[in-house]
Design an enzyme around this catalytic site. Structure first.
Site, PDB file in Angstrom:
ATOM      1  N   HIS A 166      62.234  74.958   6.402  1.00 30.67           N
ATOM      2  CA  HIS A 166      63.137  75.931   5.945  1.00 30.67           C
ATOM      3  C   HIS A 166      63.081  77.001   6.848  1.00 30.67           C
ATOM      4  O   HIS A 166      63.748  78.069   6.406  1.00 30.67           O
ATOM      5  CB  HIS A 166      63.047  76.242   4.327  1.00 30.67           C
ATOM      6  CG  HIS A 166      63.950  74.971   3.719  1.00 30.67           C
ATOM      7  ND1 HIS A 166      64.926  74.410   3.782  1.00 30.67           N
ATOM      8  CD2 HIS A 166      63.314  74.212   2.747  1.00 30.67           C
ATOM      9  CE1 HIS A 166      65.266  73.444   3.023  1.00 30.67           C
ATOM     10  NE2 HIS A 166      64.224  73.416   2.348  1.00 30.67           N
ATOM     11  N   ASP A 171      62.492  73.682  12.054  1.00 29.62           N
ATOM     12  CA  ASP A 171      63.349  72.622  11.578  1.00 29.62           C
ATOM     13  C   ASP A 171      63.999  71.913  12.768  1.00 29.62           C
ATOM     14  O   ASP A 171      64.238  70.809  12.905  1.00 29.62           O
ATOM     15  CB  ASP A 171      64.236  72.809  10.530  1.00 29.62           C
ATOM     16  CG  ASP A 171      63.793  73.133   9.170  1.00 29.62           C
ATOM     17  OD1 ASP A 171      62.487  72.837   9.144  1.00 29.62           O
ATOM     18  OD2 ASP A 171      64.216  73.609   8.345  1.00 29.62           O
TER      19      ASP A 171
END
Length: 174
Positions: A166, A171
């Site tokens: 996150h 990511d």
């Protein structure tokens, strides 16, 4: 029963670029789930060609609003971290400059990230066509034995190291 619409296309848009060419994998962190009312707070991306990372991009974005506590808990991004960061227009200009001539954007759950990118560009009077590829849809087809397809769960399944789930830069790399 658990149903998945396997007729959803993983690719949206059109390009003449070859699939083994250069593309940008990107991720956005936002103040919420609505591209109409929420704002981008971080853009992370990597440029790939031939399976190799050529360069990376990570930028905080000043949303010009407070970051909700639940988003700070999820991402670790605080109001202090985005204070003084580029505002939406400047952040988009920097991201588009990073993309260069590349017109292929890849994201996990691309409809979310592309929705936010498109909304932000519309607000800023910017226009640029992209072809998007959604790794969530691809993962559902490649790994039918899994029950969930969140990025962190796929990374665990595929034994891909995650440092900070996150966060847009990690990511995108994952």
């Amino acid at each position: 029963g658990y149903f998945v619409d396997d007729m959803i296309p993983a690719v949206k848009g059109h390009t003449e670029e070859p699939i083994d060419g250069e593309y940008i994998i990107f991720d956005l962190e936002t103040t919420g789930l609505s591209s109409a009312t929420d704002r981008i707070i971080e853009i992370g991306a990597v440029r790939l060609k031939g399976g190799e990372v050529l360069e990376s991009f990570d930028l905080f974005v000043d949303p010009e609003t407070l970051i909700p506590p639940e988003i700070t808990r999820l991402t670790g991004i605080t109001d202090e971290m985005v204070k003084g960061a580029p505002k939406e227009r400047e952040a988009l200009e920097q991201f588009l400059a990073f993309c260069g001539e590349c017109s292929i954007l890849v994201a996990h759950n691309a409809s979310f990230d592309m929705g936010f990118l498109s909304s932000a560009m519309r607000r800023q009077g910017m226009e640029r066509p992209f072809t998007s590829i959604d790794t969530l849809i691809i993962a559902r087809a490649l790994y039918p034995e899994l029950k969930k397809y969140k990025l962190n769960l796929l990374a665990d399944y595929l034994k891909v190291e995650q440092k900070n789930h996150h966060r847009a830069d990690d990511d995108a790399r994952v």
